[in-house]
Design a protein around this motif. Sequence first.
Motif, short mmCIF file in Angstrom:
data_model
loop_
_atom_site.label_atom_id
_atom_site.label_comp_id
_atom_site.label_asym_id
_atom_site.label_seq_id
_atom_site.Cartn_x
_atom_site.Cartn_y
_atom_site.Cartn_z
N VAL A 214 39.87 46.38 33.91
CA VAL A 214 39.29 47.60 34.45
C VAL A 214 38.86 47.38 35.91
O VAL A 214 39.00 48.28 36.75
CB VAL A 214 38.09 48.06 33.58
CG1 VAL A 214 37.28 49.15 34.27
CG2 VAL A 214 38.58 48.53 32.23
N ASP A 215 38.38 46.19 36.20
CA ASP A 215 37.98 45.86 37.57
C ASP A 215 39.17 45.54 38.46
O ASP A 215 38.99 45.16 39.61
CB ASP A 215 37.03 44.66 37.56
CG ASP A 215 35.68 45.01 36.98
OD1 ASP A 215 35.34 46.20 36.94
OD2 ASP A 215 34.97 44.07 36.56
N ARG A 216 40.38 45.68 37.93
CA ARG A 216 41.63 45.44 38.64
C ARG A 216 41.76 44.00 39.14
O ARG A 216 42.24 43.74 40.25
CB ARG A 216 41.79 46.40 39.80
CG ARG A 216 41.95 47.82 39.37
CD ARG A 216 42.19 48.69 40.55
NE ARG A 216 42.28 50.10 40.13
CZ ARG A 216 42.47 51.09 40.95
NH1 ARG A 216 42.60 50.86 42.24
NH2 ARG A 216 42.55 52.30 40.50
N ALA A 217 41.34 43.07 38.32
CA ALA A 217 41.48 41.66 38.67
C ALA A 217 42.93 41.23 38.42
O ALA A 217 43.53 41.61 37.42
CB ALA A 217 40.53 40.82 37.84
N SER A 218 43.45 40.45 39.33
CA SER A 218 44.82 39.95 39.15
C SER A 218 44.82 38.90 38.05
O SER A 218 43.77 38.46 37.57
CB SER A 218 45.33 39.35 40.46
OG SER A 218 44.56 38.22 40.80
N ALA A 219 46.01 38.47 37.64
CA ALA A 219 46.11 37.46 36.59
C ALA A 219 45.47 36.15 37.05
O ALA A 219 44.79 35.48 36.26
CB ALA A 219 47.58 37.24 36.22
N TRP A 220 45.67 35.79 38.31
CA TRP A 220 45.06 34.56 38.82
C TRP A 220 43.54 34.68 38.84
O TRP A 220 42.82 33.75 38.49
CB TRP A 220 45.58 34.26 40.23
CG TRP A 220 44.82 33.18 40.92
CD1 TRP A 220 44.02 33.31 42.00
CD2 TRP A 220 44.78 31.79 40.56
NE1 TRP A 220 43.48 32.10 42.34
CE2 TRP A 220 43.94 31.15 41.46
CE3 TRP A 220 45.37 31.05 39.55
CZ2 TRP A 220 43.66 29.79 41.40
CZ3 TRP A 220 45.09 29.69 39.49
CH2 TRP A 220 44.25 29.08 40.41
N ARG A 221 43.04 35.84 39.24
CA ARG A 221 41.59 36.04 39.30
C ARG A 221 40.98 36.04 37.89
O ARG A 221 39.89 35.51 37.68
CB ARG A 221 41.29 37.36 40.01
CG ARG A 221 39.86 37.67 40.20
CD ARG A 221 39.25 36.72 41.18
NE ARG A 221 37.85 37.08 41.37
CZ ARG A 221 37.05 36.47 42.18
NH1 ARG A 221 37.49 35.48 42.92
NH2 ARG A 221 35.81 36.84 42.29
N ARG A 222 41.68 36.61 36.91
CA ARG A 222 41.19 36.57 35.51
C ARG A 222 41.14 35.14 35.00
O ARG A 222 40.20 34.75 34.33
CB ARG A 222 42.08 37.42 34.61
CG ARG A 222 41.83 38.89 34.72
CD ARG A 222 42.52 39.65 33.60
NE ARG A 222 43.95 39.37 33.53
CZ ARG A 222 44.90 40.19 33.97
NH1 ARG A 222 44.58 41.34 34.49
NH2 ARG A 222 46.16 39.86 33.87
N PHE A 223 42.18 34.37 35.35
CA PHE A 223 42.18 32.97 34.92
C PHE A 223 41.03 32.21 35.57
O PHE A 223 40.30 31.48 34.91
CB PHE A 223 43.51 32.31 35.27
CG PHE A 223 43.51 30.83 35.01
CD1 PHE A 223 43.59 30.34 33.71
CD2 PHE A 223 43.42 29.93 36.06
CE1 PHE A 223 43.58 28.99 33.46
CE2 PHE A 223 43.41 28.57 35.82
CZ PHE A 223 43.49 28.11 34.52
N ARG A 224 40.86 32.39 36.89
CA ARG A 224 39.87 31.62 37.63
C ARG A 224 38.44 32.06 37.31
O ARG A 224 37.53 31.24 37.26
CB ARG A 224 40.13 31.75 39.12
CG ARG A 224 39.37 30.76 39.96
CD ARG A 224 39.86 30.76 41.39
NE ARG A 224 39.81 32.06 42.00
CZ ARG A 224 38.94 32.41 42.93
NH1 ARG A 224 38.06 31.55 43.36
NH2 ARG A 224 38.95 33.62 43.43
N SER A 225 38.22 33.34 37.07
CA SER A 225 36.86 33.84 36.89
C SER A 225 36.46 34.05 35.44
O SER A 225 35.27 34.16 35.15
CB SER A 225 36.70 35.17 37.63
OG SER A 225 36.92 34.98 39.01
N VAL A 226 37.43 34.13 34.52
CA VAL A 226 37.09 34.40 33.13
C VAL A 226 37.50 33.23 32.23
O VAL A 226 36.67 32.65 31.54
CB VAL A 226 37.76 35.72 32.64
CG1 VAL A 226 37.44 35.96 31.18
CG2 VAL A 226 37.28 36.89 33.48
N THR A 227 38.77 32.90 32.25
CA THR A 227 39.27 31.90 31.31
C THR A 227 38.75 30.50 31.63
O THR A 227 38.26 29.80 30.74
CB THR A 227 40.81 31.89 31.31
OG1 THR A 227 41.28 33.20 31.04
CG2 THR A 227 41.35 30.94 30.27
#
Length: 137
Positions: free
Chosen positions: A58-71
């Motif tokens: 929803v925050d329009r995070a890219s796949a790299w940003r989701r990996f770096r900030s979430v996973t």
Amino acid sequence: MSFFSGIDPASFQMIGDVKLAPWSIVLVDVWMWTPYVMLICPGGTALDSDYIYEAAEVDRASAWRRFRSVTLPMVMPFLMLAVLFRGIENFKMFDMVNLLTNGGPGSLTETVSITLSVPRSRNGRPAGRPRWRSFCF
């Protein structure tokens, strides 16, 4: 071995070569412990919740940003646990190095545990017993 590569197995001396002996130990160690680490890491991803990734989308995070900030922050404790276990096991890595190279060529692949197990002497004087050195370590 010669069937696959065309190289005579008697000419392949990775363990006796000065440049390749440490890499042969690294290769065997990685081969031996990669499945253990690969069992720990998916345990961290199993705890991930779908709503966190949906919020990142929803925050329009890219796949790299989701990996770096979430996973990665959710898996980091498990990765640190694997690094801790591997660090402890590397100090106890006596048998593999002793069987492969016996600390050689020279003392190139000598580990702390091999150093503590072999009695040494300097200038003809005993340097202490291996048990005492291992106790101090």
